[in-house]
Design a protein around this motif. Structure first.
Motif, PDB file in Angstrom:
ATOM      1  N   GLU A  30     -14.042  19.058  10.752  1.00  0.00           N
ATOM      2  CA  GLU A  30     -12.893  19.918  11.048  1.00  0.00           C
ATOM      3  C   GLU A  30     -12.750  21.029  10.020  1.00  0.00           C
ATOM      4  O   GLU A  30     -12.297  22.128  10.354  1.00  0.00           O
ATOM      5  CB  GLU A  30     -11.629  19.067  11.106  1.00  0.00           C
ATOM      6  CG  GLU A  30     -11.602  18.091  12.270  1.00  0.00           C
ATOM      7  CD  GLU A  30     -10.414  17.153  12.229  1.00  0.00           C
ATOM      8  OE1 GLU A  30     -10.061  16.595  13.272  1.00  0.00           O
ATOM      9  OE2 GLU A  30      -9.832  16.987  11.133  1.00  0.00           O
TER      10      GLU A  30
ATOM     11  N   THR B 184     -16.163  17.254  21.160  1.00  0.00           N
ATOM     12  CA  THR B 184     -15.108  18.124  21.691  1.00  0.00           C
ATOM     13  C   THR B 184     -13.732  17.813  21.117  1.00  0.00           C
ATOM     14  O   THR B 184     -12.809  18.606  21.291  1.00  0.00           O
ATOM     15  CB  THR B 184     -15.055  18.005  23.230  1.00  0.00           C
ATOM     16  OG1 THR B 184     -14.967  16.622  23.599  1.00  0.00           O
ATOM     17  CG2 THR B 184     -16.293  18.624  23.855  1.00  0.00           C
ATOM     18  N   GLN B 185     -13.572  16.692  20.436  1.00  0.00           N
ATOM     19  CA  GLN B 185     -12.333  16.432  19.729  1.00  0.00           C
ATOM     20  C   GLN B 185     -12.222  17.272  18.459  1.00  0.00           C
ATOM     21  O   GLN B 185     -11.126  17.495  17.950  1.00  0.00           O
ATOM     22  CB  GLN B 185     -12.221  14.949  19.373  1.00  0.00           C
ATOM     23  CG  GLN B 185     -12.006  14.052  20.574  1.00  0.00           C
ATOM     24  CD  GLN B 185     -11.886  12.589  20.178  1.00  0.00           C
ATOM     25  OE1 GLN B 185     -11.923  12.244  18.993  1.00  0.00           O
ATOM     26  NE2 GLN B 185     -11.728  11.718  21.159  1.00  0.00           N
TER      27      GLN B 185
ATOM     28  N   ARG C 179     -13.601  22.901  20.404  1.00  0.00           N
ATOM     29  CA  ARG C 179     -13.499  23.066  21.859  1.00  0.00           C
ATOM     30  C   ARG C 179     -14.798  23.622  22.425  1.00  0.00           C
ATOM     31  O   ARG C 179     -15.364  24.575  21.898  1.00  0.00           O
ATOM     32  CB  ARG C 179     -12.336  23.998  22.204  1.00  0.00           C
ATOM     33  CG  ARG C 179     -10.971  23.423  21.879  1.00  0.00           C
ATOM     34  CD  ARG C 179      -9.874  24.191  22.614  1.00  0.00           C
ATOM     35  NE  ARG C 179      -9.856  25.596  22.274  1.00  0.00           N
ATOM     36  CZ  ARG C 179      -9.184  26.112  21.246  1.00  0.00           C
ATOM     37  NH1 ARG C 179      -8.479  25.312  20.465  1.00  0.00           N
ATOM     38  NH2 ARG C 179      -9.201  27.407  21.006  1.00  0.00           N
TER      39      ARG C 179
ATOM     40  N   SER D 123     -16.789  24.523  26.314  1.00  0.00           N
ATOM     41  CA  SER D 123     -16.725  24.602  27.772  1.00  0.00           C
ATOM     42  C   SER D 123     -17.720  23.628  28.381  1.00  0.00           C
ATOM     43  O   SER D 123     -18.627  23.112  27.705  1.00  0.00           O
ATOM     44  CB  SER D 123     -17.035  26.023  28.234  1.00  0.00           C
ATOM     45  OG  SER D 123     -18.388  26.349  27.947  1.00  0.00           O
TER      46      SER D 123
ATOM     47  N   GLN E  74     -21.437  22.351  26.880  1.00  0.00           N
ATOM     48  CA  GLN E  74     -21.814  20.952  26.764  1.00  0.00           C
ATOM     49  C   GLN E  74     -23.089  20.661  27.542  1.00  0.00           C
ATOM     50  O   GLN E  74     -23.981  19.955  27.057  1.00  0.00           O
ATOM     51  CB  GLN E  74     -20.676  20.074  27.272  1.00  0.00           C
ATOM     52  CG  GLN E  74     -19.397  20.163  26.451  1.00  0.00           C
ATOM     53  CD  GLN E  74     -18.306  19.272  27.007  1.00  0.00           C
ATOM     54  OE1 GLN E  74     -18.526  18.098  27.290  1.00  0.00           O
ATOM     55  NE2 GLN E  74     -17.106  19.822  27.175  1.00  0.00           N
TER      56      GLN E  74
ATOM     57  N   LYS F  40     -20.877  27.534  16.910  1.00  0.00           N
ATOM     58  CA  LYS F  40     -19.478  27.462  17.318  1.00  0.00           C
ATOM     59  C   LYS F  40     -18.580  27.730  16.115  1.00  0.00           C
ATOM     60  O   LYS F  40     -18.759  27.157  15.050  1.00  0.00           O
ATOM     61  CB  LYS F  40     -19.152  26.081  17.891  1.00  0.00           C
ATOM     62  CG  LYS F  40     -19.753  25.808  19.245  1.00  0.00           C
ATOM     63  CD  LYS F  40     -19.080  26.619  20.345  1.00  0.00           C
ATOM     64  CE  LYS F  40     -17.641  26.206  20.545  1.00  0.00           C
ATOM     65  NZ  LYS F  40     -17.016  26.927  21.691  1.00  0.00           N
TER      66      LYS F  40
ATOM     67  N   GLY G 216     -12.367  27.901  18.390  1.00  0.00           N
ATOM     68  CA  GLY G 216     -12.330  27.915  19.841  1.00  0.00           C
ATOM     69  C   GLY G 216     -13.049  29.087  20.469  1.00  0.00           C
ATOM     70  O   GLY G 216     -12.969  29.274  21.694  1.00  0.00           O
TER      71      GLY G 216
END
Length: 496
Positions: free
Chosen positions: A398, A417-418, A421, A423, A427, A458, A461
């Motif tokens: 995180e 995905t926790q 984020r 799409s 994934q 990534k 978000g």
């Protein structure tokens, strides 16, 4: 309106935006994007006004070609944090199944950042993946393992040398930092031997014994010297045990700690920490350093985890010393790129080690340190026995400025995905990259894995950036992660 006569020319037929309409006209329903090339304003200034901005960042190490548009993606945490302001923490977490190129991606960043003047530090190379690269760049190679080299966890190293050049509050602060690092490292090694955390009383005893060594021991102490201090029991050490003059009470308190320390000298960790440091880390080379621990057998999981943790502590201590000298005007200000590979090995070695790693990795933004943490899956971070440890390990992901994902199995998507984020298309892309390679019947072996060299970058978000890394000839020369299998092809017998 005049009428058209036979002598009038036919009306000019003009194509539409997508070609001539009608049968045989060649009209296409979809116009492909033209190929793109990226260059500096100096290189492409003559093409103006045909140059346009790109959708991918142009600041940082050229990582590879963006898969959808073909533009070059420039990406590294230090550049995106310090120069572009795209992320809030100069760190990355790299995930992916084995053999898909995680180390290759980080090696590309090492080379590029070294060109920007950032010093690379690979604090524990298990396979090794980075030794050839650092050696080719002219960096320092340190070998650790049974019969190869030792690391004295009580040696302040660069911190001690830097403290000798400082005075006043700067010196006191640096020495306090050295004390805390040694205490934490010894506590972590005991945790690995025991499989459970060190008690608060035992940490207090260790702290008092280390202070006695600093005051009374000539030269640099080693672990046998620490054991001797606890065995003799000088007054500062006895005072923190609340023995109140009782020898029996003192032995009852210190004997478990004494036994664990003896286990560090002649137990599963061998003598890796019982001797003086064989080769200390030097930060005076732009090519940095790589600590090669590939000589430790794969079965020695406790020793691997212990050496990794000790290497991380040693490396961050050297960085702290470099910053202290720079703040005092005694050395130039440097930035560092730290690679922490095989993160899961340390986290699984014993309860409480997550706290040690958390303390090492939490303050990289204030220390001027960029950081790459590499592991296989999110399950590596979450497969811990204690819920508190699982939450802290999840915090590594995180807090990372960016997460770079290679091929991962579908079962990983729920945990991933926790944290970030994604799409459904992203994934699916990552899961497809984890597909096994097809069998190459012509050569009787597997073909190229479909996900090798492909990653999704990534940041929070934002939509992910899929990229493919193509290696240059110079990189291929140091990209041998399976050296033991690099055997020459058998030659056919010659006629006699």
């Amino acid at each position: 309106m005049p009428r058209r006569t036979s002598a009038s020319p036919p009306p000019i037929r003009r194509p539409g935006a997508r070609g001539y309409a009608g049968r045989g006209g060649g009209r296409v329903p979809y116009v492909e994007a033209p190929p793109e090339w990226r260059g500096t304003t100096v290189q492409v200034c003559g093409l103006w006004p045909f140059g346009v901005g790109s959708s991918t960042p142009a600041i940082g190490v050229p990582l590879g070609r963006e898969l959808t548009g073909g533009a070059t993606l420039c990406c590294d945490p230090i550049s995106w944090f310090a120069r572009a302001g795209l992320i809030h923490n100069p760190s990355e977490l790299v995930l992916g199944k084995p053999g898909l190129g995680k180390s290759t991606l980080v090696r590309r960043q090492i080379v590029g950042l070294a060109g920007y003047g950032v010093i690379p530090l690979v604090l524990g190379d298990l396979k090794p993946d980075y030794t050839d690269l650092i050696a080719a760049m002219g960096g320092q190679i340190i070998k650790l393992g049974r019969g190869l080299g030792a690391l004295n966890v009580l040696d302040p190293g660069e911190i001690g040398a830097a403290a000798a050049r400082l005075s006043g509050l700067d010196r006191e602060r640096l020495l306090a930092d050295a004390h805390g690092r040694r205490l934490n490292t010894v506590s972590a090694l005991i945790t690995i031997v025991r499989g459970r955390p060190v008690a608060d009383t035992e940490r207090t005893i260790l702290s008092a014994a280390l202070r006695v060594l600093d005051e009374r021991h000539p030269g640099v102490p080693v672990l046998p010297d620490l054991i001797h201090v606890i065995d003799v029991g000088p007054d500062p050490v006895r005072a923190v045990t609340l023995a109140r003059g009782s020898e029996e009470r003192y032995r009852q308190v210190v004997d478990p700690l004494h036994a664990s320390l003896l286990g560090l000298l002649d137990g599963p960790l061998g003598d890796a920490f019982a001797r003086d440091t064989t080769t200390p880390i030097r930060l005076d080379t732009p090519a940095g350093a790589c600590i090669d621990i590939s000589g430790i057998d794969e079965a020695d999981q406790e020793l691997q985890a212990a050496v990794l943790l000790a290497c991380w502590s040693e490396g961050f201590g050297a960085i702290e010393a470099a910053h202290a000298l720079a703040d005092a005007g005694l050395a130039p200000q440097r930035r560092f790129w730290v690679v922490l590979d095989e993160l899961w090995r340390v986290l699984r070695a014993g309860r409480g080690l997550v706290d040690r790693v958390d303390a090492l990795t939490r303050l990289n933004r204030q220390r001027g340190v960029g950081q790459a943490m590499i592991t296989h899956t999110m399950s590596d971070l979450l497969a811990l026995s204690e819920e508190a440890d699982r939450l802290k390990a999840r915090g590594f992901a995180e807090r990372a400025g960016m997460i770079i994902c290679g091929g991962l199995p579908e079962a990983e998507m729920a945990a991933l995905t926790q944290v970030v984020r994604m799409s459904a298309a992203e994934q699916r892309m990552i899961v497809d990259w984890s597909t096994p390679p097809s069998w190459d019947s012509a050569r009787d072996r597997d073909g190229e894995p479909p996900g090798r060299g492909k990653f999704l970058v990534k940041v929070g978000g934002r939509p992910g950036i899929p990229v493919h890394i193509d290696l240059t000839a110079a990189e291929l020369a140091v990209d041998r992660t399976n050296k033991r299998w690099a055997l020459p092809e058998p030659r056919p017998p010659r006629d006699t």
